[in-house]
Design a protein around this motif. Structure first.
Motif, short mmCIF file in Angstrom:
data_model
loop_
_atom_site.label_atom_id
_atom_site.label_comp_id
_atom_site.label_asym_id
_atom_site.label_seq_id
_atom_site.Cartn_x
_atom_site.Cartn_y
_atom_site.Cartn_z
N GLY A 174 -0.54 -8.78 -5.38
CA GLY A 174 0.42 -8.28 -4.40
C GLY A 174 1.43 -9.32 -3.95
N LYS A 175 0.96 -10.57 -3.77
CA LYS A 175 1.83 -11.59 -3.17
C LYS A 175 2.41 -12.58 -4.17
CE LYS A 175 1.17 -10.28 1.11
NZ LYS A 175 2.14 -9.23 1.48
N LEU A 176 1.69 -12.85 -5.26
CA LEU A 176 2.13 -13.91 -6.16
C LEU A 176 2.68 -13.39 -7.49
CD1 LEU A 176 -0.81 -16.49 -5.78
CD2 LEU A 176 1.41 -16.50 -4.63
N ALA A 177 2.04 -12.34 -8.03
CA ALA A 177 2.37 -11.94 -9.40
C ALA A 177 3.32 -10.74 -9.48
CB ALA A 177 1.08 -11.66 -10.16
N CYS A 178 2.77 -9.54 -9.25
CA CYS A 178 3.54 -8.32 -9.47
C CYS A 178 4.83 -8.26 -8.65
CB CYS A 178 2.68 -7.09 -9.16
SG CYS A 178 1.13 -7.12 -10.06
N ARG A 179 4.78 -8.86 -7.49
CA ARG A 179 5.93 -8.82 -6.56
C ARG A 179 7.20 -9.39 -7.20
NH1 ARG A 179 6.04 -12.09 -1.13
NH2 ARG A 179 7.77 -11.05 -0.08
N PHE A 180 7.07 -10.36 -8.06
CA PHE A 180 8.24 -11.01 -8.66
C PHE A 180 8.33 -10.73 -10.16
CE2 PHE A 180 8.93 -13.25 -4.80
CZ PHE A 180 7.68 -13.62 -4.31
N CYS A 181 7.59 -9.74 -10.63
CA CYS A 181 7.44 -9.54 -12.07
C CYS A 181 8.58 -8.72 -12.69
CB CYS A 181 6.11 -8.85 -12.36
SG CYS A 181 5.82 -8.61 -14.11
N LYS A 182 9.22 -9.31 -13.69
CA LYS A 182 10.32 -8.63 -14.41
C LYS A 182 9.77 -7.43 -15.17
CE LYS A 182 14.57 -8.54 -16.00
NZ LYS A 182 15.70 -8.25 -15.08
N GLN A 183 8.55 -7.55 -15.72
CA GLN A 183 7.97 -6.44 -16.48
C GLN A 183 7.71 -5.26 -15.55
OE1 GLN A 183 7.39 -6.22 -20.02
NE2 GLN A 183 7.30 -4.11 -19.28
N ARG A 184 7.35 -5.52 -14.30
CA ARG A 184 7.15 -4.42 -13.34
C ARG A 184 8.47 -3.68 -13.14
NH1 ARG A 184 8.26 -3.82 -8.17
NH2 ARG A 184 8.78 -6.01 -7.87
N GLU A 185 9.57 -4.46 -13.08
CA GLU A 185 10.89 -3.85 -12.90
C GLU A 185 11.24 -2.99 -14.12
OE1 GLU A 185 14.61 -6.00 -11.03
OE2 GLU A 185 14.68 -6.11 -13.22
N ILE A 186 10.90 -3.49 -15.32
CA ILE A 186 11.18 -2.75 -16.56
C ILE A 186 10.26 -1.54 -16.66
CG2 ILE A 186 11.14 -2.91 -19.09
CD1 ILE A 186 11.62 -5.98 -18.69
N GLY A 187 9.02 -1.72 -16.17
CA GLY A 187 8.02 -0.64 -16.23
C GLY A 187 6.68 -1.21 -16.62
N CYS A 188 5.66 -0.99 -15.80
CA CYS A 188 4.33 -1.52 -16.08
C CYS A 188 3.27 -0.43 -15.82
CB CYS A 188 4.04 -2.73 -15.19
SG CYS A 188 2.34 -3.29 -15.33
N PRO A 189 2.57 0.02 -16.88
CA PRO A 189 1.58 1.09 -16.73
C PRO A 189 0.47 0.75 -15.73
CG PRO A 189 1.91 0.52 -19.05
CD PRO A 189 2.67 -0.47 -18.24
N ALA A 190 0.05 -0.51 -15.70
CA ALA A 190 -1.04 -0.90 -14.78
C ALA A 190 -0.57 -0.77 -13.33
CB ALA A 190 -1.47 -2.34 -15.06
N GLU A 191 0.67 -1.16 -13.08
CA GLU A 191 1.21 -1.08 -11.72
C GLU A 191 1.30 0.39 -11.30
OE1 GLU A 191 4.51 -1.50 -8.63
OE2 GLU A 191 4.84 -0.69 -10.63
N GLN A 192 1.61 1.26 -12.28
CA GLN A 192 1.70 2.70 -11.96
C GLN A 192 0.33 3.25 -11.54
OE1 GLN A 192 3.52 3.96 -15.59
NE2 GLN A 192 5.35 2.77 -15.10
N VAL A 193 -0.74 2.76 -12.19
CA VAL A 193 -2.09 3.23 -11.82
C VAL A 193 -2.37 2.82 -10.37
CG1 VAL A 193 -4.56 2.93 -12.23
CG2 VAL A 193 -3.00 3.17 -14.16
N PHE A 194 -2.14 1.55 -10.03
CA PHE A 194 -2.44 1.06 -8.67
C PHE A 194 -1.53 1.73 -7.65
CE2 PHE A 194 -5.79 -1.77 -9.35
CZ PHE A 194 -5.61 -2.40 -10.58
N ASP A 195 -0.27 1.95 -8.07
CA ASP A 195 0.69 2.58 -7.16
C ASP A 195 0.20 3.97 -6.78
OD1 ASP A 195 4.27 2.23 -7.14
OD2 ASP A 195 2.64 1.03 -6.29
N LYS A 196 -0.27 4.73 -7.82
CA LYS A 196 -0.75 6.11 -7.59
C LYS A 196 -1.90 6.04 -6.58
CE LYS A 196 -0.23 7.95 -11.93
NZ LYS A 196 -1.22 7.68 -12.99
N THR A 197 -2.81 5.09 -6.81
CA THR A 197 -3.97 4.95 -5.92
C THR A 197 -3.49 4.62 -4.52
OG1 THR A 197 -5.05 3.99 -7.83
CG2 THR A 197 -6.24 3.85 -5.75
N LYS A 198 -2.52 3.73 -4.46
CA LYS A 198 -1.98 3.26 -3.17
C LYS A 198 -1.33 4.44 -2.43
CE LYS A 198 0.94 0.03 -3.83
NZ LYS A 198 1.65 -1.17 -4.28
N ASN A 199 -0.59 5.32 -3.17
CA ASN A 199 0.21 6.36 -2.51
C ASN A 199 -0.58 7.61 -2.19
OD1 ASN A 199 2.24 4.59 -2.68
ND2 ASN A 199 3.00 5.37 -4.62
#
Ligand code: SF4
Length: 172
Positions: free
Chosen positions: A146-171
């Motif tokens: 949350g604070k060190l990695a994904c927050r500044f990640c270019k791949q997250r901006e392009i699209g990251c399937p793992a982030e989408q899983v956590f996002d769904k859980t979060k939302n």
């Protein structure tokens, strides 16, 4: 709140802290299992190596940070071990909880083993190590992502399937 901009390469301190959390989990986990048997420790270490090579060889090769210093340093490590993959494939991957569960097992299995050890014979050392594993496994990993990695990640901006899983859980 304005989204922080993405990093082309992560600072060395981020790489150290991100890996420190993982290495502490691996070390404590191996120690707890070693208190039960050497065989279990060997199986555990092989399981971790399998997960790390699966990440490097199947995901990092397609990642934006392939050949670069990502938050974990694995983009660069992957480029030393595997040929470049297809960046467009990274985003198309379907990741479900089934793919993520093995990463949770890395700290949950030693926690279960530790509880069994405590039932057999109480030990403050084992109890403290179990608490440390739970804190590192849930809060340590969440903090790193949350604070060190994904927050500044270019791949997250392009699209990251793992982030989408956590996002769904979060939302939810
Ligand atoms: S950001 Fe994740 S997938 Fe990308 S190179 Fe680093 S560890 Fe691998």
């Amino acid at each position: 709140m304005q989204e922080p901009c993405c990093l082309e390469r992560y600072p060395a301190m981020t790489v150290v802290l991100s890996n420190l959390v993982s290495l502490l989990i691996y070390g404590i986990g191996a120690y707890i299992l070693f208190r039960i048997s050497l065989i279990l420790t060997v199986i555990y270490v092989l399981f971790i190596l399998f997960l790390e090579f699966r990440l490097l060889g199947r995901h990092c090769v397609d990642c934006y940070y392939y050949g670069k210093t990502c938050a974990f340093g694995k983009g660069y490590l992957s480029s030393l071990l595997f040929p470049r993959g297809q960046p467009e494939r990274f985003n198309r991957k379907k990741i479900t909880w089934k793919d993520i569960v093995p990463d949770f097992l890395v700290f949950l299995l030693p926690v279960i083993a530790g509880i069994l050890l405590l039932i057999q014979q109480f030990s403050w050392t084992v109890l403290i190590l179990i608490i440390a594993l739970v804190v590192l496994g849930f809060f340590g990993n969440a903090l790193v992502r949350g604070k060190l990695a994904c927050r500044f990640c270019k791949q997250r901006e392009i699209g990251c399937p793992a982030e989408q899983v956590f996002d769904k859980t979060k939302n939810r």
